[in-house]
Structure formats: structure tokens, C-alpha cells
Write an enzyme that holds these catalytic residues in place. Structure first.
Site, PDB file in Angstrom:
ATOM      1  N   HIS A   1       0.872  -1.074  -0.114  1.00 56.32           N
ATOM      2  CA  HIS A   1       0.014   0.005  -0.069  1.00 56.32           C
ATOM      3  C   HIS A   1       0.721   1.386   0.066  1.00 56.32           C
ATOM      4  O   HIS A   1       1.780   1.173   0.680  1.00 56.32           O
ATOM      5  CB  HIS A   1      -0.805   0.052   1.316  1.00 56.32           C
ATOM      6  CG  HIS A   1      -1.732   1.191   1.329  1.00 56.32           C
ATOM      7  ND1 HIS A   1      -2.855   1.347   0.429  1.00 56.32           N
ATOM      8  CD2 HIS A   1      -1.537   2.470   1.882  1.00 56.32           C
ATOM      9  CE1 HIS A   1      -3.367   2.712   0.891  1.00 56.32           C
ATOM     10  NE2 HIS A   1      -2.431   3.169   1.742  1.00 56.32           N
TER      11      HIS A   1
ATOM     12  N   ASP B   1     -16.124   1.393   5.867  1.00 55.07           N
ATOM     13  CA  ASP B   1     -15.137   2.292   5.640  1.00 55.07           C
ATOM     14  C   ASP B   1     -15.514   3.284   4.448  1.00 55.07           C
ATOM     15  O   ASP B   1     -15.090   4.511   4.375  1.00 55.07           O
ATOM     16  CB  ASP B   1     -13.878   1.571   5.516  1.00 55.07           C
ATOM     17  CG  ASP B   1     -12.715   2.627   4.726  1.00 55.07           C
ATOM     18  OD1 ASP B   1     -12.408   3.335   5.456  1.00 55.07           O
ATOM     19  OD2 ASP B   1     -12.294   2.511   3.579  1.00 55.07           O
TER      20      ASP B   1
HETATM   21  N1  URA Z   1      -6.894   6.399   2.097  1.00 52.97           N
HETATM   22  C1  URA Z   1      -7.496   5.485   2.556  1.00 52.97           C
HETATM   23  O1  URA Z   1      -7.974   4.464   2.184  1.00 52.97           O
HETATM   24  N2  URA Z   1      -8.167   5.806   3.920  1.00 52.97           N
HETATM   25  C2  URA Z   1      -7.717   7.106   4.431  1.00 52.97           C
HETATM   26  O2  URA Z   1      -8.411   7.429   5.553  1.00 52.97           O
HETATM   27  C3  URA Z   1      -6.848   7.951   3.991  1.00 52.97           C
HETATM   28  C4  URA Z   1      -6.238   7.205   2.766  1.00 52.97           C
END
Ligand code: URA
Length: 446
Positions: free
Chosen positions: A82, A161
């Protein structure tokens, strides 16, 4: 659950219990709590923070809000990377096939351009026909067959999320380190990984420009991963200038193919190899950093890594002829060279100006609904500190029309100032962070 009582407690510096976080997040994900209450809670978190137990509870609740990519039947390591995002950062396009060609499963879930930074999904979609919207089931089948899938965050993974992130974006509450960590890790942990590498950018073009904040974020993410059986290693890499030469979707795909052929720019290859080596070590595919670099060079010189990229393109509906004939990629109608206006030194090449410049010439989105022109962008031939003579080539503008060329000229004039003093660069890869702490990164002597 009386939500205003929970907001009040957080507002006044208290903490919520894991069960309360679970209930809040599940209820919000299923529309049981209105946006205005979660917005108020987010602002309270912005000022009061989350402790470790709360961050863990938020992460688990976000993972539990959706499905997981179940790859537990695989006996090979399952690895991903990531990045906190950058300009010209096409590392994923090179690293995923490279690592898969060396025997790991790579279930790589990527994002779109965000702010001034580019997105791997937008780059991949510059390949005619390439589909990134695979279901989890299709991704799993593809990984079983060829070891890699390059996909977007589906609605199935961590839907809470997705909803909370959109609300944070709209309420100026994105920059909360424990929530960023929980947000990123909830998606990564749902991929069922056995190892994760983080690319934490530092410098003016980074999401969190100050290295110290990036390191705090990395430590939080390492802890979240390790507590859930997924070892995590982070590297701090430079984003005070764009990575590689190409900045723009289709031209970055071209540069990635060049890199998989062994002709990538040195800075791009160094960052890619540094991150990929950590993945090979986590997966026990390599026994040392030196061994990892040797294996990667072999996979590139033998054509194995490029063949894997071809398989991925073909599997996801893309036109595999782009590997051998890049004239099939979308291209800008016009190009124009941008040259040094005087003798001197390159003072800086500012990633933010370049990143927003790509949006300006239609290579990125101003709103979520915008369609992007994959052919446009900038190819930049200089780095901060380079000496130049008047008339030397600094960059090439790739634009759709004359207005794009004119806008591109203005962008480059601002982004690449020439002065009497040479600009300096941050080290490309400066630090290695593990659960044991932060150490300087050393380039292997191979
Ligand atoms: N990228 C994400 O997936 N979440 C965040 O909170 C910030 C950057």
C-alpha cells in the site's frame, strides 16, 4: 445506544468501548444512524484522538461490515503493498507482476486518484478494455489461476469504511492518523494477506508531508497488522519530486512496460525493488535483501515479469497487444517540448503542482463524476539539482488541444523553476520501519 451520549463522551475526552464502536459502525453502515451524528463524532475524534484499543475496535468493526477475500486455501504467500500516494508513482503496475512471477499471490486492491495524487485504477483503465471492477469471486478465481488480480475496492469489502471515508472527505476530518490507519488496514486485512508492505511518502507531494506523521501512521498500521497475524514492514520514500519521468495515466503504463523490460528510470526501479524486496522477505521467497534484488533482476531480464503482466492484462479484458505495441494506448493529440528559459539549476520539480496540473489538462478528476482523458500528462526529464543550459529540454506536455498545451506550459513554469542555486532532493528511500522500530534503509550491494 444513545448516540448523543457517545458523542458527548468523546467530545469531553473520554473513550468508547469496543462493543460501542461495533454497534455504532454496524448501525451507520446499514443506515441506522444519520450522517450528522457521525459527522459530529468524527470532529470529536479529530480533536480528541483514539487510543490503541479504540483504533483496533474501529478496524475490526469496519472489516466485519463486509466480506473477506478468502485465499486461505493457497499454500503460497499472499502479499500486497500500500502506498500513501504520489505523483508519477506507478510502482504497483511493476511490482505486482514482478512479485507474482516469483511465486507469490498478489491480491492487489488499489484506489483512484485522490487530490493531487494519481491512482493505480485510473492508470490500469488507460489500457483499452482493462476491467478493475471484478467481484471478489472473480478475483479469487483469477488469483488461483495466474497469481494476481489488480482490482478496486468492491462494495463487498469494508463498506462501512467507504461510507465513513466519504463523510470524512466532506467534513474536513480526513487527517486523523488512527482513522487513516484503520481505514487502510480494514481493506488490506480483508484481503487475507500473509504480509503487507507500506510505502510511506515524505516530502511536499506526500499526503502527510512531514516524515514524523508518516512514521506515526506506519507504526499504527504495523501494530494493526501484526495484532491480526499479518506482518507489516514500511519504507519511507521520497515524494518531494515525481517518481520516474512519466506523470499521466497512459504514459505511466508505457513507462511501467519499459520498466518490466528492464528500461525503467533508476529512481523508479530503486523504489520498486526496495518495496518488492520487503515483500519477498515477508513471503520467505528471498533469504536476504541481496537475494531478493538478484531474483527480481532475473525475473525482469528473463521476461518472466513482463509475461505475468501480459497474463494479467489478458485476464482482466485488456488488449495484450499493448505490451509489444504501445501505439495502441490512448495518446494525446498534441505534444510540446518545454525548455529551460535560462542557464542555471533546477530548483525543484513540485509534485503537487504537476499533480494538480494533470487534473487541469483533463488527466484527473475535478469531481467524482468527471471522465478523464487517459492520454494527457507530462514527461519530465529533469530532477531538482540538475544543471541546465538555456533551451535544454525540461519536459514534454501531452495535451488534448491548444488550451491544454497552454495550461500545461503554465503548470510547468510554476513546477520547474530554474535558478542560480541547485535544489536538493530527499533520499529516495530513507527509513525502514518494523515492529522493532525505525532504522535507516540501506541499498543492498548487488
Ligand atoms: N486512504 C484511505 O483508504 N483511507 C484514508 O483514511 C486515507 C487514505
Amino acid at each position: 445506544m444513545i448516540v448523543p451520549r457517545l458523542i458527548e463522551r468523546k467530545r469531553d475526552g473520554g473513550r468508547l468501548e469496543p462493543g460501542e464502536w461495533h454497534e455504532l459502525i454496524q448501525s451507520y453502515a446499514t443506515n441506522g444512524i444519520p450522517d450528522y451524528q457521525i459527522s459530529a463524532l468524527l470532529m470529536a475524534i479529530f480533536f480528541r484522538g483514539l487510543d490503541r484499543e479504540e483504533m483496533n475496535a474501529v478496524t475490526d468493526a469496519m472489516i466485519d461490515s463486509g466480506a473477506r477475500l478468502d485465499l486461505s486455501h493457497l499454500t503460497i504467500p499472499r502479499l500486497d503493498k500500500h502506498s500513501t500516494g504520489g505523483v508519477g508513482d506507478k510502482v504497483s503496475l511493476i511490482l505486482a507482476p514482478l512479485i507474482a512471477s516469483l511465486g507469490a499471490a498478489v491480491p492487489m486492491m488499489s484506489g483512484r486518484g485522490l487530490g493531487h495524487t494519481g491512482g493505480t485504477l485510473d492508470k490500469l483503465e488507460a489500457i483499452p478494455g482493462f476491467r478493475t471492477d471484478l467481484t471478489l469471486d472473480a478475483a479469487r478465481k483469477q488469483i488461483d489461476r495466474i497469481g494476481c488480480a489488480l482490482i478496486g475496492q468492491t462494495n463487498e469489502i469494508a463498506p462501512a469504511d467507504r461510507k465513513i471515508y466519504a463523510l470524512r472527505d466532506a467534513t474536513a476530518t480526513v487527517e486523523i492518523v488512527p482513522l487513516i490507519a484503520a481505514s487502510i488496514m480494514s481493506k488490506k486485512l480483508a484481503e487475507g494477506l500473509t504480509g503487507l508492505v507500506l510505502d510511506v511518502k515524505e516530502g511536499s507531494g506526500a499526503f502527510l508531508p512531514a516524515a514524523e506523521r508518516g512514521i506515526t501512521l506506519a507504526k499504527a498500521m504495523i501494530q494493526l497488522g501484526e495484532d491480526r497475524g499479518c506482518p507489516v514492514v514500511a519504507l519511507v520514500t521520497a515524494m518531494d519530486r515525481p517518481l520516474g519521468r512519466a506523470c499521466g495515466n497512459a504514459i505511466e503504463v508505457k513507462e511501467s512496460i519499459d520498466a518490466l523490460r528492464g528500461n525503467g528510470p533508476d529512481d523508479l526501479m530503486e523504489v520498486t525493488f526496495a518495496l518488492a524486496a520487503e515483500m519477498l522477505l515477508l513471503g520467505k521467497i528471498a533469504s536476504s535483501h541481496e537475494d531478493a534484488w538478484r531474483q527480481m533482476r532475473g525475473a525482469i531480464s528473463s521476461g518472466k515479469a513482463l509475461d505475468k503482466f501480459r497474463q494479467i492484462v489478458e485476464a482482466q479484458g485488456g488488449d495484450p497487444r499493448i505490451i509489444d505495441d504501445q501505439s495502441i494506448l490512448p495518446a494525446a493529440q498534441l505534444t510540446e517540448k518545454f525548455v529551460a528559459p535560462r542557464d542555471g539549476f533546477v530548483r525543484e520539480v513540485t509534485p503537487r503542482t504537476i499533480g494538480y496540473g494533470i487534473i487541469e489538462i483533463r488527466g484527473g478528476r475535478r469531481t467524482m463524476e468527471d471522465t478523464i482523458d487517459p492520454g494527457v500528462g507530462f514527461v519530465i526529464d529533469v530532477k531538482p539539482g540538475d544543471p541546465v543550459r538555456r533551451g535544454d529540454l525540461l519536459a514534454t506536455i501531452h495535451a488534448r488541444d491548444e488550451a491544454g498545451i497552454a495550461a500545461g506550459r503554465k503548470v510547468l513554469k510554476e513546477a520547474i523553476p530554474i535558478g542560480d542555486e541547485a535544489g536538493t532532493c530527499l533520499p529516495l528511500v530513507s527509513r525502514r520501519i518494523t515492529s522493532a522500530g525505525v532504522a535507516p534503509w540501506m541499498k543492498p550491494a548487488v
